[in-house]
Scaffold this motif. Sequence first.
Motif, PDB file in Angstrom:
ATOM      1  N   THR A  40      10.077   2.658  -5.502  1.00  0.00           N
ATOM      2  CA  THR A  40       8.646   2.886  -5.285  1.00  0.00           C
ATOM      3  C   THR A  40       8.226   4.247  -5.815  1.00  0.00           C
ATOM      4  OG1 THR A  40       8.619   1.452  -3.330  1.00  0.00           O
ATOM      5  CG2 THR A  40       6.835   3.045  -3.538  1.00  0.00           C
ATOM      6  N   PRO A  57      -1.996  -4.298   1.978  1.00  0.00           N
ATOM      7  CA  PRO A  57      -3.077  -5.212   1.636  1.00  0.00           C
ATOM      8  C   PRO A  57      -4.437  -4.543   1.687  1.00  0.00           C
ATOM      9  CG  PRO A  57      -2.225  -5.685   3.837  1.00  0.00           C
ATOM     10  CD  PRO A  57      -1.296  -4.693   3.212  1.00  0.00           C
ATOM     11  N   LYS A  92       1.913  -6.302  -5.665  1.00  0.00           N
ATOM     12  CA  LYS A  92       2.018  -6.783  -4.291  1.00  0.00           C
ATOM     13  C   LYS A  92       1.625  -8.252  -4.185  1.00  0.00           C
ATOM     14  CE  LYS A  92       0.419  -6.267   0.411  1.00  0.00           C
ATOM     15  NZ  LYS A  92       0.205  -7.733   0.514  1.00  0.00           N
ATOM     16  N   TRP A 135      -0.297   2.155  -1.539  1.00  0.00           N
ATOM     17  CA  TRP A 135       0.286   1.181  -2.450  1.00  0.00           C
ATOM     18  C   TRP A 135       1.128   0.179  -1.668  1.00  0.00           C
ATOM     19  CZ3 TRP A 135       2.378   4.236  -7.255  1.00  0.00           C
ATOM     20  CH2 TRP A 135       1.289   4.774  -7.941  1.00  0.00           C
ATOM     21  N   LEU A 136       1.099  -1.034  -2.069  1.00  0.00           N
ATOM     22  CA  LEU A 136       1.841  -2.132  -1.453  1.00  0.00           C
ATOM     23  C   LEU A 136       1.313  -2.500  -0.072  1.00  0.00           C
ATOM     24  CD1 LEU A 136       5.488  -1.179  -2.479  1.00  0.00           C
ATOM     25  CD2 LEU A 136       3.931  -2.724  -3.644  1.00  0.00           C
ATOM     26  N   MET A 169      -0.520  -1.694  -8.810  1.00  0.00           N
ATOM     27  CA  MET A 169       0.294  -1.914  -7.626  1.00  0.00           C
ATOM     28  C   MET A 169      -0.215  -3.071  -6.781  1.00  0.00           C
ATOM     29  SD  MET A 169       2.802   0.093  -7.990  1.00  0.00           S
ATOM     30  CE  MET A 169       3.604   0.010  -6.398  1.00  0.00           C
ATOM     31  N   GLY A 175       5.597  -8.346  -4.773  1.00  0.00           N
ATOM     32  CA  GLY A 175       6.012  -6.992  -4.458  1.00  0.00           C
ATOM     33  C   GLY A 175       7.310  -6.571  -5.124  1.00  0.00           C
TER      34      GLY A 175
END
Length: 331
Positions: free
Chosen positions: A248, A38, A271, A35-36, A267, A275
């Motif tokens: 988070t 790319p 982002k 998660w978060l 998520m 984010g």
Amino acid sequence: MKRHSPACPDCGPVDRRDFLKSVGGVALAGAASSWLMPGAYAAPTASSAAETTVGRFYASLSDAQKKTICFPFGDPLRQRINANWHITKPTIGNDFYSADQRKLIDEIVRNVTSAEGYELLTKQMDDDSGGIQDYSVAVFGEPGKSAFEWELTGRHLTLRADGNSVDQAAFGGPIVYGHGEEDPKANLFHYQTTQVNEVFRALDAKQAGKALVDKAPNEAAVALQGESGKFPGIAVSELSADQQALVTQTLKVLLAPYRQEDADEAMAILKATGGLDKLHMAFYQQGDLQNDKVWDIWRVEGPAFVWHFRGAPHVHAYINIGVVGSAKAGG
């Protein structure tokens, strides 16, 4: 409508303490690293498990059934949200559906939720309305030929499956969950309030002063505001690294009842729209059920993310995650 209340908060198929423990540990270990980051996600597609079952369900419908529960994809009913409504008149337990069709509906629900989430939401439906048989479904569009969405509605629950028919909108559009139990510690979703309040307890006095707000907005006021929006509470960008890590972890707890594809898409949208730094968290003094300063109404919001949890007098939660302008995101 008779409501079936559990005798105790930890009876039945869902033990909330075990659920929370699994969310915090092994069950989300993979998600914690992806998660978060790319490119490390996959939104649902027309070939996902729930969506292929939606196709089978649609193919099983008679012309008379389609006339009653099927709508064009652009019908405004698809974007309506409410904590207690039926999108179509026939309930799942009605003889309008065959036994095989009821099994397909259950399969879709299993496939849009995690294993733990399926047990949690099944118990919620049992408690609030006597079971899934008292809920209703609809199909918008035509699976396999065009944009489509399957939707379940009823007391305290809205679920969707759409195969990412319009991208940049998690869950296929706004969703709802809740539980009619008014004892906060017996409510199935009190574990979420417990987790969110861990963030509040981690704040220093100045931060807490920003985060704590007197009065909550309307529970269904979850339209996406985009970059120009004004959001209540404290900006997550103002928090320390340790505090942000707790945020988070909290998002993972909130998303855990749903299938991984939907959680990952949520998520990824977060982002792509700035984010954690773009999120705000608000805790509301209104509705402190036991005057214990465990804030029962709270909100996480940013340009493309709204999670409004009204825990008093019982839980109604509205979620809308998507890019403003998406046909499904409610923006």
